[in-house]
Motif scaffolding. Structure first.
Motif, PDB file in Angstrom:
ATOM      1  N   GLY A  63      -9.622   0.138 -61.485  1.00 17.24           N
ATOM      2  CA  GLY A  63      -9.292  -0.940 -62.566  1.00 17.24           C
ATOM      3  C   GLY A  63     -10.672  -0.689 -63.526  1.00 17.24           C
ATOM      4  N   PRO A  64     -10.758  -1.570 -64.587  1.00 16.73           N
ATOM      5  CA  PRO A  64     -12.416  -1.691 -65.151  1.00 16.73           C
ATOM      6  C   PRO A  64     -13.703  -1.801 -63.753  1.00 16.73           C
ATOM      7  N   PRO A  65     -15.028  -1.797 -64.465  1.00 18.37           N
ATOM      8  CA  PRO A  65     -16.324  -1.915 -63.699  1.00 18.37           C
ATOM      9  C   PRO A  65     -15.913  -3.610 -63.294  1.00 18.37           C
ATOM     10  N   GLY A  66     -15.411  -4.498 -64.119  1.00 18.31           N
ATOM     11  CA  GLY A  66     -15.329  -5.802 -63.915  1.00 18.31           C
ATOM     12  C   GLY A  66     -14.665  -5.871 -62.142  1.00 18.31           C
ATOM     13  N   TYR A  67     -14.000  -4.882 -61.920  1.00 18.74           N
ATOM     14  CA  TYR A  67     -12.874  -5.129 -60.768  1.00 18.74           C
ATOM     15  C   TYR A  67     -13.951  -4.567 -59.584  1.00 18.74           C
ATOM     16  N   LYS A  68     -15.407  -4.751 -59.842  1.00 23.54           N
ATOM     17  CA  LYS A  68     -16.049  -4.979 -58.220  1.00 23.54           C
ATOM     18  C   LYS A  68     -16.256  -6.358 -57.836  1.00 23.54           C
ATOM     19  N   TYR A  79     -11.427  -9.034 -45.372  1.00 23.52           N
ATOM     20  CA  TYR A  79     -12.188  -8.578 -44.397  1.00 23.52           C
ATOM     21  C   TYR A  79     -11.908  -7.004 -45.073  1.00 23.52           C
ATOM     22  N   ALA A  80     -13.621  -6.442 -44.945  1.00 29.85           N
ATOM     23  CA  ALA A  80     -13.237  -5.322 -45.333  1.00 29.85           C
ATOM     24  C   ALA A  80     -14.641  -4.352 -44.942  1.00 29.85           C
ATOM     25  N   ASP A  81     -14.792  -2.913 -44.475  1.00 27.19           N
ATOM     26  CA  ASP A  81     -15.702  -3.048 -44.272  1.00 27.19           C
ATOM     27  C   ASP A  81     -16.732  -1.772 -45.098  1.00 27.19           C
ATOM     28  N   ASP A  82     -15.946  -1.350 -45.763  1.00 33.19           N
ATOM     29  CA  ASP A  82     -16.746  -0.811 -47.330  1.00 33.19           C
ATOM     30  C   ASP A  82     -15.054  -0.450 -48.020  1.00 33.19           C
ATOM     31  N   LEU A  83     -16.200  -0.160 -49.763  1.00 41.66           N
ATOM     32  CA  LEU A  83     -14.741  -0.240 -50.351  1.00 41.66           C
ATOM     33  C   LEU A  83     -14.880   0.752 -52.316  1.00 41.66           C
ATOM     34  N   TYR A  84     -13.438   0.849 -52.223  1.00 39.54           N
ATOM     35  CA  TYR A  84     -13.697   1.636 -53.467  1.00 39.54           C
ATOM     36  C   TYR A  84     -13.502   1.417 -54.657  1.00 39.54           C
ATOM     37  N   LEU A  85     -13.842   1.976 -56.104  1.00 38.80           N
ATOM     38  CA  LEU A  85     -13.689   1.507 -57.198  1.00 38.80           C
ATOM     39  C   LEU A  85     -13.485   2.884 -57.541  1.00 38.80           C
ATOM     40  N   ALA A 213     -20.339  -9.571 -47.358  1.00 35.26           N
ATOM     41  CA  ALA A 213     -19.941  -8.908 -48.903  1.00 35.26           C
ATOM     42  C   ALA A 213     -21.262  -9.486 -49.754  1.00 35.26           C
ATOM     43  N   GLU A 214     -22.089 -10.639 -49.527  1.00 37.28           N
ATOM     44  CA  GLU A 214     -23.391 -10.867 -50.124  1.00 37.28           C
ATOM     45  C   GLU A 214     -24.181  -9.920 -50.478  1.00 37.28           C
ATOM     46  N   GLU A 215     -24.388  -8.690 -50.360  1.00 40.67           N
ATOM     47  CA  GLU A 215     -24.746  -7.794 -50.208  1.00 40.67           C
ATOM     48  C   GLU A 215     -23.462  -6.558 -50.777  1.00 40.67           C
ATOM     49  N   PHE A 216     -21.908  -6.217 -51.781  1.00 36.95           N
ATOM     50  CA  PHE A 216     -20.886  -5.846 -51.707  1.00 36.95           C
ATOM     51  C   PHE A 216     -22.061  -4.303 -52.045  1.00 36.95           C
ATOM     52  N   GLU A 217     -22.468  -4.113 -53.229  1.00 34.93           N
ATOM     53  CA  GLU A 217     -23.001  -3.084 -54.049  1.00 34.93           C
ATOM     54  C   GLU A 217     -22.928  -1.607 -53.107  1.00 34.93           C
ATOM     55  N   GLU A 218     -23.619  -2.222 -51.887  1.00 33.06           N
ATOM     56  CA  GLU A 218     -24.360  -1.349 -50.870  1.00 33.06           C
ATOM     57  C   GLU A 218     -23.243  -0.554 -50.231  1.00 33.06           C
ATOM     58  N   HIS A 219     -21.861  -1.269 -49.760  1.00 39.50           N
ATOM     59  CA  HIS A 219     -21.269  -0.502 -49.439  1.00 39.50           C
ATOM     60  C   HIS A 219     -19.857  -1.048 -51.011  1.00 39.50           C
ATOM     61  N   LEU A 220     -20.225  -0.233 -51.638  1.00 41.33           N
ATOM     62  CA  LEU A 220     -19.561   0.284 -52.188  1.00 41.33           C
ATOM     63  C   LEU A 220     -19.508   1.378 -52.642  1.00 41.33           C
ATOM     64  N   THR A 221     -18.182   2.567 -53.114  1.00 34.36           N
ATOM     65  CA  THR A 221     -18.229   3.898 -53.834  1.00 34.36           C
ATOM     66  C   THR A 221     -17.405   3.483 -55.118  1.00 34.36           C
ATOM     67  N   VAL A 222     -18.259   3.861 -56.467  1.00 33.58           N
ATOM     68  CA  VAL A 222     -17.238   4.543 -57.712  1.00 33.58           C
ATOM     69  C   VAL A 222     -17.103   5.796 -58.086  1.00 33.58           C
ATOM     70  N   TRP A 223     -15.333   6.665 -58.215  1.00 31.12           N
ATOM     71  CA  TRP A 223     -15.536   7.788 -58.466  1.00 31.12           C
ATOM     72  C   TRP A 223     -14.604   7.396 -60.193  1.00 31.12           C
ATOM     73  N   ASP A 224     -15.355   7.472 -60.754  1.00 32.18           N
ATOM     74  CA  ASP A 224     -14.470   8.299 -62.102  1.00 32.18           C
ATOM     75  C   ASP A 224     -13.234   9.883 -61.449  1.00 32.18           C
ATOM     76  N   HIS A 225     -12.879  10.293 -63.152  1.00 29.42           N
ATOM     77  CA  HIS A 225     -11.746  10.718 -63.489  1.00 29.42           C
ATOM     78  C   HIS A 225     -12.378  12.760 -62.313  1.00 29.42           C
ATOM     79  N   GLU A 226     -13.899  12.264 -62.731  1.00 30.20           N
ATOM     80  CA  GLU A 226     -13.951  13.922 -62.728  1.00 30.20           C
ATOM     81  C   GLU A 226     -14.792  13.928 -61.410  1.00 30.20           C
ATOM     82  N   ALA A 227     -14.889  12.568 -60.908  1.00 30.00           N
ATOM     83  CA  ALA A 227     -15.253  13.167 -58.966  1.00 30.00           C
ATOM     84  C   ALA A 227     -14.328  13.081 -58.584  1.00 30.00           C
ATOM     85  N   LEU A 228     -13.023  12.842 -58.676  1.00 29.08           N
ATOM     86  CA  LEU A 228     -11.159  13.500 -58.227  1.00 29.08           C
ATOM     87  C   LEU A 228     -10.568  14.568 -58.619  1.00 29.08           C
ATOM     88  N   ASN A 229     -11.007  15.100 -59.525  1.00 26.19           N
ATOM     89  CA  ASN A 229     -11.246  15.859 -60.011  1.00 26.19           C
ATOM     90  C   ASN A 229      -9.737  15.483 -60.799  1.00 26.19           C
TER      91      ASN A 229
END
Length: 285
Positions: A63-68, A79-85, A213-229
């Motif tokens: 989704g869009p960046p707001g889905y962070k 619950y989550a250990d890590d996040l992927y957008l 979750a207070e520092e959730f962006e430290e556990h967030l990975t964002v991939w665009d279409h190029e990163a996913l080929n």
């Protein structure tokens, strides 16, 4: 054990949160976005599995960046250990098929293939229930839908689940499938923590994820279409075969409600209020 939970942001349909234009169409830009309610059951199923068997839980969304913030809500609420957008303009306006292609590719790009992938029954905005099974098809996994209870046999490498038969809450069947496996939870799913150890583990994990979750962006990975080929011709609007012939406006809530004002000093008025409410407080019809 590694688990992935899929989630999506949807408009907050609670009264007072939804914004409509003059023709009754939803204005997404003016309506807050929240985590899809049905995805909570998928998260609970993953957390139950982690409590009983250990492992890690990753939450993924496209989704869009707001889905962070939606991913943060998933981490904080259950619950989550890590996040992927998975996010960029090439992925925009995707139907369920193009979304599933993107999500399955995202899962395949993880460091390790998950043992279990969880998805909610359907989203509050589209309500097709397609994305989970279509993503499963892209991953070539067995799928169990309408799951209301489940357990894992790590030694045998299998998952056993109770599921509703054709959505009928009166008829339940037990099925078994090898892992890796795709699980679509039903809104009737209820997590079960049978022992004191399980309940204490659950409490500890909930405390940990709320702090994380207070520092959730430290556990967030964002991939665009190029990163996913990913080829832009097969994702987003260009990769979506669905054609929407029309959209029905969402009915607007009444602008005004009839109300009778009763002052606490009005003994007779308060008596009538209590008489009307008492049957409901007692559990009557």
């Amino acid at each position: 054990m590694h688990m992935v939970v899929l989630t999506k942001g949807v408009p907050d349909f609670r009264e007072g949160q939804v914004s409509f234009d003059e023709e009754g169409h939803l204005e997404r830009g003016k309506t807050p976005t929240v985590m899809n309610p049905n995805d909570s059951f998928a998260l609970q199923a993953a957390l139950q599995t982690k409590v009983r068997h250990g492992g890690d839980v990753s939450v993924m969304s496209m989704g869009p960046p707001g889905y962070k913030e939606v991913l943060q809500e998933a981490m904080e609420s259950v619950y989550a250990d890590d996040l992927y957008l998975l996010s960029d303009r090439e992925m925009a306006a995707a139907d369920t098929w193009a979304t599933a292609i993107t999500l399955s590719t995202g899962i395949e790009n993880l460091d390790e293939r998950p043992d279990l992938v969880f998805a909610g029954f359907k989203t509050a905005d589209g309500e097709t229930g397609h994305t989970g099974p279509q993503t499963c098809w892209g991953l070539d996994m067995p799928v169990i839908t309408h799951v209301v209870a489940l357990d894992v046999d790590e030694d045998e490498g299998t998952v056993r689940a109770k599921r509703l038969v054709e959505g009928d809450i009166e008829e339940i069947e037990t099925v078994e499938a090898p892992m890796p496996c795709f699980i679509v939870t039903d809104p009737e799913f209820e997590p079960s923590y049978r022992t004191a150890t399980h309940r204490l583990t659950w409490k500890d994990l909930r405390a940990q994820t709320r702090e994380r979750a207070e520092e959730f962006e430290e556990h967030l990975t964002v991939w665009d279409h190029e990163a996913l080929n990913l080829d832009p011709d097969y994702i987003g609007l260009d990769g979506s075969p669905t054609i929407v012939s029309s959209v029905d406006p969402i009915p607007k809530a009444p602008a005004e409600r009839e109300a009778t004002m009763v002052s606490p000093d009005d003994a007779e008025g308060m008596r009538s209020v209590f008489e009307e409410m008492t049957p409901f407080a007692a559990g009557g019809d």
